[in-house]
Design a protein around this motif. Structure first.
Motif, mmCIF file in Angstrom:
data_model
loop_
_atom_site.group_PDB
_atom_site.id
_atom_site.type_symbol
_atom_site.label_atom_id
_atom_site.label_comp_id
_atom_site.label_asym_id
_atom_site.label_seq_id
_atom_site.Cartn_x
_atom_site.Cartn_y
_atom_site.Cartn_z
ATOM 1 N N UNK A 1 0.834 -1.202 0.000
ATOM 2 C CA UNK A 1 0.000 0.000 0.000
ATOM 3 C C UNK A 1 0.870 1.254 0.000
ATOM 4 N N UNK A 2 0.407 2.230 -0.751
ATOM 5 C CA UNK A 2 1.160 3.482 -0.864
ATOM 6 C C UNK A 2 1.133 4.265 0.451
ATOM 7 N N UNK A 3 2.259 4.796 0.822
ATOM 8 C CA UNK A 3 2.355 5.796 1.887
ATOM 9 C C UNK A 3 3.278 6.897 1.380
ATOM 10 N N UNK A 4 2.846 8.106 1.483
ATOM 11 C CA UNK A 4 3.668 9.192 0.958
ATOM 12 C C UNK A 4 4.506 9.891 2.014
ATOM 13 N N UNK A 5 4.079 9.781 3.270
ATOM 14 C CA UNK A 5 4.726 10.577 4.315
ATOM 15 C C UNK A 5 5.998 9.932 4.844
#
Lengths: 346, 321
Positions: free
Chosen positions: A260-264
């Protein structure tokens, strides 16, 4: 006195879950004396959202007159016998930034003798921005990666960047504003919301965060959407974009599993948090002087970005991703597949 | 002794590479005492003497302003160098016009030059297959090879012994080189025949067009048909050319089936063997022209996933940026 709760989001604070349950339990709520109007349901009358009203207020091209707007809502309320009414749309937080739109929404309702109570949930800005990025990506509205986008996108992020401004015109009306923290609901924002509107026992643990409606995007899904947005913005006219969305959804379903994408990252989250801290402190001072930043808008201890750059997919998965993009490139303006098979020996 | 090297073709194998090399290194060649005349060029900056061929065979495409044989004579008078190079694959068609060959020879012999004819050749089968691939690349055909070859059979190229006999009968040195002998290093081989050293920056390895280059072209054309107007197509093509280095190297597009190859070779082998005998080349047909390589992929699906992903990524970037 009759009460009208107007839930304005904000986006990415469990609004879809709340609206699904408002629709699902419409009959049970009515027994509690709570009405969820049918007017303004933009897409499905089974769900308790009223986006069509927000679309009408915001001059959004998604407004569908046949689904009912402000006039239909007023006609429905005139006949309403329940003492409590709930209207919910996170797009109303965009309307709230314009005094005229606030007035257009509240005045006819107030004129019918309703006490208007605005309900709004806010969450920590960095997490909200990340979540907004994912949601806008799903709508094929984002072409850039998260970090450059979040640094230079004041338009899309205005609601979160300026929370006091978002509520200022509502405050000017003198209506009651119930400000809550998404974090303080401990993952049960629906239960919290139902308690606020006077139906605390209706949903004993029905939908916790594990049942969230809007799942996170995988890094491959995000990459596909981000790239596809570029193509769509370039070649597909605005009015025909919905036609291609089904094709995009089908391709998303064919992508291999991926993290899953996480940007932070920690530095980015801290920077965003600190840069918006004065705005959120002002928000608390204004509407929740009892709360502290740490309680209301807590920043997690650790953020680990998960992106396609930090987790490069295998060549086979990359091929599946780009194959999907190529197929979508060869989908015509009306959503029909228009490509032939890859080159074989002539 | 003054010498004139006259490259006469054949069309197809490496000609463009030699043209490019002459154009890029004309200054270097001049320093080596080699003149590449202006007369007969298709364009002043292009070291290609097609106009000489047109003049000599009375072709309607001859443009007097470009200069023909007379202009060549005047230029040689003004530039009495030791070596001259002419380069045009149109000259090979003079093989059926001995008088035209003599007219060209006289220009040089009157000025004390000995002529050396230079030919690069590939087997007719490979030449036809290569021509087909080129036509497909240029979008001039979408037929299969089997459909295309019937209409494009070239009896002249199929009988090189007859085509080149007149050049050999002049008694001038005749250098016959094969495509397989030079292994794509045309420019280097060409300069060695001229006995000229190679410049340091000679770019010679012919990149060739792999099956992925064709896939890219197919994608561009289909995408343009769906989304772009003509100006958009040209922009996309230019962008793809800019990014060509990002397209992974891939095996050549195989256009000819083993059956077709065998049938064509049966028809033309005798003529090619006769040519080798006439040219005094002792190598067998297969040694000289090379044996066919049929091991190429049948489909791009057989290529590595990473290469295909890179191809599609490159196309996507070109199409959307």
């Amino acid at each position: 006195m009759k009460k009208c709760y107007i839930h304005i989001g904000v986006h990415k604070t469990g609004t879809t879950s709340i609206q699904m349950l408002l629709g699902r339990h419409r009959s049970a709520l009515r027994k509690h004396g709570i009405s969820v109007p049918v007017a303004g349901n933009a897409w499905s009358p089974d769900v308790g959202y009223h986006h069509n009203i927000a679309f009408e207020l915001n001059n959004d091209n998604r407004f569908v007159p046949g689904r009912g707007g402000l006039d239909a809502l007023c006609r429905e309320l005139e006949k309403e016998e329940c003492p409590t009414v709930v209207i919910s749309s996170e797009d109303l937080c965009v309307s709230a930034r314009d005094a005229e739109k606030v007035a257009r929404l509240r005045e006819p309702i107030a004129a019918m003798g309703y006490e208007i109570i605005w309900v709004v949930y806010f969450r920590t800005y960095p997490e909200w921005a990340e979540s907004a990025y994912i949601e806008l990506s799903k709508a094929l509205a984002i072409t850039r990666k998260f970090e450059p986008w979040v640094k230079t996108e004041p338009m899309s992020l205005a609601v979160g960047l300026d929370p006091v401004g978002t509520l200022a015109h509502i405050k000017a009306t003198g209506d009651k504003i119930m400000l809550h923290s998404y974090a303080q609901t401990s993952g049960d924002v629906t239960g919290h919301f139902f308690a606020q509107i006077g139906a605390p026992d209706l949903l004993p643990g029905e939908m916790k965060s594990k049942d969230r409606v809007n799942n996170r995007l995988s890094i491959l899904e995000l990459e596909l959407l981000r790239n596809m947005a570029v193509h769509i913005m370039r070649h597909i006219p605005q009015d025909l974009r919905p036609c291609i969305r089904d094709a995009v959804r089908a391709e998303l379903g064919r992508l291999p599993k991926a993290p899953s994408f996480r940007g932070l990252s920690n530095p980015l989250a801290y920077r965003l948090y600190e840069s918006t801290r004065p705005a959120y402190e002002a928000l608390l001072k204004e509407y929740r002087p009892d709360a502290t930043m740490d309680d209301f808008f807590p920043l997690a201890a650790h953020y680990e970005p998960v992106t396609i750059d930090s987790n490069p997919p295998s060549p086979e998965d990359r091929l599946k991703l780009y194959r999907a993009l190529i197929r979508l490139c060869f989908t015509d303006k009306f959503g029909a597949q228009a490509t032939s098979a890859p080159l074989t020996k002539p | 002794m003054k010498r004139a090297f006259i490259y006469i073709g054949a069309p197809g194998p490496g000609t463009q590479r030699i043209h490019d090399m002459l154009q890029k290194h004309e200054g270097f060649l001049k320093k080596q005492g080699v003149l590449c005349p202006q007369a007969g060029r298709v364009h002043p900056s292009a070291a290609v003497h097609h106009q000489l061929g047109y003049d000599l065979r009375g072709d309607t495409r001859f443009n007097p302003q470009a200069g023909g044989v007379d202009a060549l004579a005047r230029e040689l008078d003004l530039n009495p160098v030791e070596k001259v190079i002419l380069c045009s694959n149109t000259l090979i068609t003079l093989g059926f016009r001995p008088a035209a060959i003599q007219a060209l020879r006289e220009v040089f012999s009157r000025r004390g030059y000995d002529i050396t004819w230079l030919v690069y050749l590939r087997s007719y089968t490979e030449w036809l297959a290569s021509s087909y691939v080129e036509q497909r690349w240029m979008g001039l055909t979408h037929q299969t090879f089997e459909q295309w070859r019937t209409a494009h059979h070239n009896p002249v190229m199929a009988a090189p012994d007859k085509l080149l006999r007149a050049f050999m009968e002049t008694g001038d040195p005749f250098i016959l080189r094969s495509y397989s002998q030079v292994e794509h290093r045309f420019a280097e081989d060409f300069l060695s025949q001229l006995q000229v050293p190679c410049p340091d920056d000679l770019l010679d390895v012919l990149p060739g067009r792999g099956i992925l280059d064709f896939e890219m072209r197919r994608l561009v054309e289909e995408y343009a048909a769906l989304h772009l107007d003509e100006a958009g197509l040209n922009r996309l093509k230019a962008r793809v050319d800019q990014e060509a280095a990002r397209v992974p190297r891939s095996p050549r597009l195989k256009s000819i089936s083993s059956q077709d190859r065998a049938a064509l070779e049966k028809e033309t082998r005798a003529s090619q063997e006769a040519l080798l005998q006439m040219a005094g080349i002792s190598a067998s047909h297969d040694e000289f022209f090379g044996s066919a390589d049929d091991d190429g992929p049948q489909s791009i699906e057989e290529l590595p996933a990473a290469d295909l992903a890179e191809l599609y990524k490159t196309f996507f970037l070109c199409a959307t940026t």
